[in-house]
Design a protein around this motif. Structure first.
Motif: not given
Ligand SMILES: Nc1ncnc2c1ncn2[C@@H]1O[C@H](COP(=O)(O)OP(=O)(O)OP(=O)(O)O)[C@@H](O)[C@H]1O
Ligand SMILES: [Mg+2]
Lengths: 596, 465
Positions: B108-115
């Motif tokens: 996983s290259e990054d994690r992002r806020d789903i909103n």
């Protein structure tokens, strides 16, 4: 002023967060509608309920992450807009944050907790004084002017509530909006006036008195100007289900109407529509001045994915800015797309407040809020000397669920507006644009504007529009019979009615916003077109009553020119319409001659 | 917001997907919560209200099996995030972006806020470039444009799944040198349908450019509320950080809205029309408005949400609110379906509002706009003639009207109708359109520039030869 109040300003802490609604304790000092800063990110909020120590606050930004006990600070000021040079040509969100500046600061996505002033403090404006030192001036008097854009001369007015003697007035030159341009002696103390002023959005700006509406707002849209006109200072509702043409109609009015200034409020609608305005308006040229339309346009863009409470504020932000330019003596037209989204924002906040819902979950104060909004329209004599008149006309799109006009927002809006442009999904499906249904729509300004048409265009305006309307009415009556027996079964006289009605519908009422010529018709073109069609009917009727077969009438060779005149005849070549008219009369004369 | 990391044992109330915990400190609104069930399983939830007394939590996977005393809760101090990665292409994920296709985990290259965050309207670029779906009724008459959101309004049992799969397999941009991916988001899908889509993508090899987010019919409804957001978070990553053109298919939005209604009613919110929450418009907008282009970026997000209209009723809140947000709609009709016309796209009510700027010379072909306008007008005339024929009988029609009848029938049979694997280029689509128009007398073609008639109308073109 600000400093003195600070001591008593409220400072409380959060005790509840639910969506855009926050409750804070320790807020006894707060006042209703006060602007507050919420939490460590200082989110913008407004007090909407007070109960003992507890204030309920609607927050205009995303409240994700807000915690209990975070602080809430009062500001002592109500939710206000900044007024001054630098508004025109710009785009703001619902609480007047300048979106271009936000984008420069934080990139393509809007993050919360960003403070940016609406009007640039650095930009210098060339100020030309219009008063003299020693003169006594009162609210609304013109201190000086600034050429804000090529189209708008910004008049710097004495702020409301101030009367005094000018002890100092800036000379011609460049000033920022926060530099003092005048000093007035008011009751023995000196008051400094800057170009930048503020006004609370929920409070209408005062004026001397209301004036009667008289001039039409010429929109260039034939079905509107000729059949359902709106007056300068008037109010109109444009209800319709999705895709029936609310936005295109509003954009057409924003482009072509003869107001001095347009305030376009995109309230809970699409981002792409805002870019459309932003990219097309600078390219479009105002027909009367030759300058880009953006130079008379202010955009308030609070799209559907932006915080819902700021959507509620956007309408007030828009109308307050409109009033400010009205007070300079301008005719302002405000478009609100869509007032239903604004009403839904009210409903959402009301729901969070656990208020007792009235119809369809809307709060019981929906009608009074709508009334207050449309009350802010009108023609007025402004404050200040010189008998300045200014006006605001408001055109509100309404998006009824399922396209059903019996719902509360449409019904209440109908009560407070005088023009009703009912959009019809059947017409839209048939690609009859603008899909304004001529049987359901009405205008309460026909009496007012007919004097203008008589004076400026033609004495026959009333008579021709009534005749045309009658033909459409007759067609409507015949429609049911035609459905049962087919048109062939009708007598020629009635079939002629159907034929003329078809011509009115396709050659006159239908107007393609995308066609470079058809997009806008000057009043005289509208009248000449209508006259040709109605005369066609009268001549046809005469000849048919004398026994000529109907096909002689419908095979009129100039009919193709009549059908094409809306796109083929440009606004500055109206003699081509006279030529069509001449050929048509000639044809009927010849026909009659052969029958004698 | 930094998480407190504290773990709380026990909750005071559980109802529907909601649990309430008292006496917790330092919790943020909308914060992500980890819920440990006594069986050892971990679920996720989010904070929907904080008050001095208690915190309300919505549990995404539902509350079944949770007990008042044994449930353990940890507040994570951040909103729900999902992984994003180029390696998610070719893979099948659940609503949280975790692989469920049995293959190894991806990096996983990054994690992002789903909103995500709302796009600043001034940063948008107006959509102008054509996407070819290979479906004549869409490409020819309701063209899809990069950055647009164009939904398909279907009805229960109509062939929208076949259409969706065909679009995923065939869609392409005209400029082959730019990356084009599909994010396929399934909400409340039956197992059979999920298998159909997967097979259809795998067999044709399309899967390597597709990231699938699967929420199945028997997954908890609350989870359905995050599926589209997880998928769109990946789409934004691909479009705006990897310059790709991303087509996002969302099916079935009706299941999504039903989940929204269920959650809302379990939270005892005041319902609006037909029991759907009053904020459904804003909620749907927070999904659909994530389509678009950004000035200065190469990529784009185009959405095709698919929904089934309950009772085929277009005024039902789900199609209605969708239509109020999207830029046009493609409507499927039961009557065409029963006539065995695939795809059963109704010409009259289907419309792409952005088509006008996305077609024409340099984008599709110079005659496209005129041809489309003529087809619309002639088809409307066909419908009028058809209803006249029901009154006076077909024999009673004048010859011009009979030609319209033939035209309309041919338009449905040859233009709208096409094979499930038939991928038509825009040139093929236009050429079928011209063949159909050739049914009409030339003088009826008033909406087409005479020069194009000269150039493209079959009989004239052959006469010239
Ligand atoms: N005067 C017009 N000329 C040409 N096309 C029009 C006209 N009015 C409407 N249309 C067509 O109808 C489409 C929908 O119009 P519009 O966007 O104004 O609908 P709306 O009522 O604002 O819908 P919504 O409620 O979904 O915002 C336009 O994209 C355009 O294709
Ligand atoms: Mg609209």
């Amino acid at each position: 002023m600000g400093r003195r109040q600070q001591k008593t300003q409220a400072k409380g802490s959060i005790i509840r967060v639910t969506g855009p609604v926050v409750e804070a304790d320790g807020m006894a000092q707060a006042v209703m509608h006060e602007l507050v800063a919420v939490g460590s990110e200082r989110l913008v909020g407004e007090v909407i309920r007070l109960d003992g120590e507890i204030a309920t606050i609607q927050v205009y930004e995303n409240t994700s992450g807000l915690k209990l006990n975070e602080e809430v600070f009062g500001t002592g000021n109500p939710l206000s807009v900044e007024l001054g040079p630098g508004l025109v040509g710009n785009v703001f969100d619902g609480i007047q944050r300048p979106l271009e500046t936000l984008r420069e600061r934080m990139g393509p996505f809007i993050q919360h907790g960003q403070r940016v002033v609406p009007i640039s403090r650095d930009k210098k404006w060339f100020f030309t004084p219009a008063s003299k030192v020693g003169g006594v001036v009162g609210s609304g008097d013109v201190l000086g002017t600034v050429q804000e854009t090529g189209l708008i001369e910004h008049r710097i007015l004495v702020p409301i509530g101030i009367t005094g003697k000018i002890v100092n007035l800036a000379g011609e030159g460049e000033y920022t909006v926060t530099e003092t341009i005048a000093t007035l002696r008011v009751n023995g103390s000196e008051v400094e006036v800057q170009m930048l002023q503020r006004w609370p959005v929920r409070q209408p700006r005062p004026f001397k008195r209301r004036l009667p509406t008289y001039a039409p707002l010429i929109t260039g849209q034939r079905v509107i100007d000729t059949f359902f006109p709106i007056a300068k200072g008037g109010s109109a509702a444009i209800p319709g289900g999705f895709g029936t043409g609310k936005t295109i109609t509003q954009q057409q009015l924003a482009k072509w109407s003869n107001a001095n200034l347009i305030v376009y409020v995109g309230c809970g609608e699409r981002g792409n529509e805002m870019v459309d305005v932003l990219t097309s308006f600078p390219q479009l040229i105002d027909p009367s001045s030759g300058k880009p339309l953006m130079q008379r346009t202010i955009l308030i863009a609070n799209t559907s994915n932006m915080p819902v409470s700021a959507r509620e504020a956007s309408i007030y932000t828009g109308i307050t800015i409109a009033e400010y330019y009205r007070d300079m003596g301008y005719d302002v037209a405000l478009m609100a797309d869509s007032t239903s989204r604004w009403a839904e924002a009210l409903r959402e906040v009301s729901g969070r407040l656990e208020e007792m819902p009235a119809e369809e979950g809307f709060p019981s104060y929906l009608p009074s809020r709508l009334a207050e909004f449309y009350e802010r329209t009108g023609v007025v004599e402004t404050l200040g000397s010189g008998n300045r008149a200014g006006s605001i006309c408001a055109i509100g799109a309404v998006s009824p669920p399922g396209g059903d006009f019996s719902e509360p927002v449409t019904q209440h809006t109908k009560r407070f507006t005088r023009v009703f442009w009912a959009l019809d999904p059947e017409l839209a499906d048939a690609r009859h644009y603008p899909a304004i249904n001529w049987m359901q729509s009405y205008s309460g300004y026909i009496g007012n504007v007919s004097a203008w048409w008589t004076k400026e265009v033609t004495k026959e305006w009333d008579s021709y529009r009534i005749q045309a309307m009658r033909i459409l009415q007759l067609e409507d009556d015949l429609k049911n019979i035609v459905k049962l027996v087919g048109p062939e079964a009708l007598p020629d006289r009635q079939r002629l009615v159907l034929e003329t009605a078809r011509i009115i519908r396709t050659a006159f009422l239908q107007q393609n916003a995308l066609d470079p010529v058809d997009t806008y018709s000057v009043p005289l073109k509208q009248f000449k077109m209508l006259k040709i069609i109605v005369d066609f009917h009268k001549l046809g009727e005469r000849i048919v009553s004398r026994g000529a077969p109907l096909f002689k009438v419908t095979q009129l060779p100039v009919l193709t020119d009549i059908m094409r005149m809306k796109t083929a005849v440009p606004n500055d070549k109206l003699d081509q319409l006279d030529e069509i008219d001449r050929r048509m009369h000639q044809y009927f004369e010849n026909l009659e001659a052969t029958m004698r | 917001m930094a998480g407190t990391g504290l773990e709380y044992k026990g909750v005071s109330q559980i109802y529907g997907p909601i649990m309430v915990i008292e006496n917790v400190r330092d919790v943020g609104f909308d914060e992500l919560v980890e819920v440990k069930v006594q069986s050892g399983e971990t679920r996720l939830g989010r904070v929907t209200e904080v008050t001095r007394k208690a915190v309300t939590i919505q549990v995404f996977e539902g509350t079944s099996g949770l007990s008042l005393s044994k449930t353990r809760t940890r507040f994570l101090g951040k909103p729900l995030e999902v992984p994003v990665s180029m390696e998610m292409l070719g893979r099948v994920m659940n609503s949280f972006g975790e692989p469920i296709d049995g293959h190894p985990r991806f990096f996983s290259e990054d994690r992002r806020d789903i909103n995500g965050f709302p796009m600043n309207p001034t940063a948008r670029e107006y959509p102008r470039d054509f996407i070819q779906t290979g479906i004549s009724a869409i490409d020819g008459l309701a063209s899809l444009v990069r950055g647009q959101k164009l939904p398909v309004f279907s009805g229960p049992g109509l062939s929208h799944n076949a259409l969706a799969a065909q679009i995923v397999r065939q869609a392409k941009i005209r400029n082959e040198s730019e990356e084009f991916y599909v994010v396929f988001i399934a909400m409340g899908l039956e197992h059979d349908d999920a298998a159909f889509f997967r097979n259809s993508f795998e067999e044709t090899g399309a899967i390597k450019n597709v990231a699938m987010f699967l929420n199945l019919a028997d997954d908890p409804p609350v989870e359905r509320i995050i599926t589209p957001r997880a998928g769109l978070t990946l789409a934004e990553y691909l479009a705006f950080e990897h310059d790709a053109h991303v087509l996002v298919l969302l099916t079935d939005m009706t299941n999504y809205c039903e989940a929204l209604r269920e959650v809302s009613s379990s939270m005892e919110e005041v319902p609006s029309r037909k029991g759907y929450p009053g904020y459904m418009y804003s909620d749907l907008a927070s999904i659909y408005e994530r389509a678009g282009r950004i000035t200065g970026k190469k990529g784009s997000i185009t959405q095709m949400p698919i929904l089934t209209m309950p009772n085929d009723d277009i005024t039902h809140p789900i199609p209605d609110l969708t239509g109020y947000i999207t830029e046009g709609q493609i409507v499927l009709s039961r009557s065409l379906e029963t006539q065995n016309i695939y795809p059963p796209i109704t010409i009259t009510t289907s419309l792409s509002r952005l088509m006008k700027d996305g077609i024409g010379k340099g984008r599709t072909r110079e005659d496209h706009a005129d041809v489309a306008s003529q087809l619309y007008a002639a088809y409307a005339q066909y419908n009028a003639v058809k209803s006249l024929a029901t009154i006076i009988g077909e024999e009673g029609l004048v010859s011009r009207d009979k030609e319209y009848l033939r035209f309309g029938e041919r338009l449905e049979r040859a233009f709208v109708n096409q094979g499930r694997d038939e991928n038509r280029s825009i040139e093929q689509t236009l050429s079928i359109a011209w063949d159909t128009l050739a049914q009409l007398p030339d003088e009826e073609l008033t909406r087409i520039h005479p020069q194009y008639i000269q150039q493209y109308l079959p009989k004239i073109a052959s006469e010239v030869k």
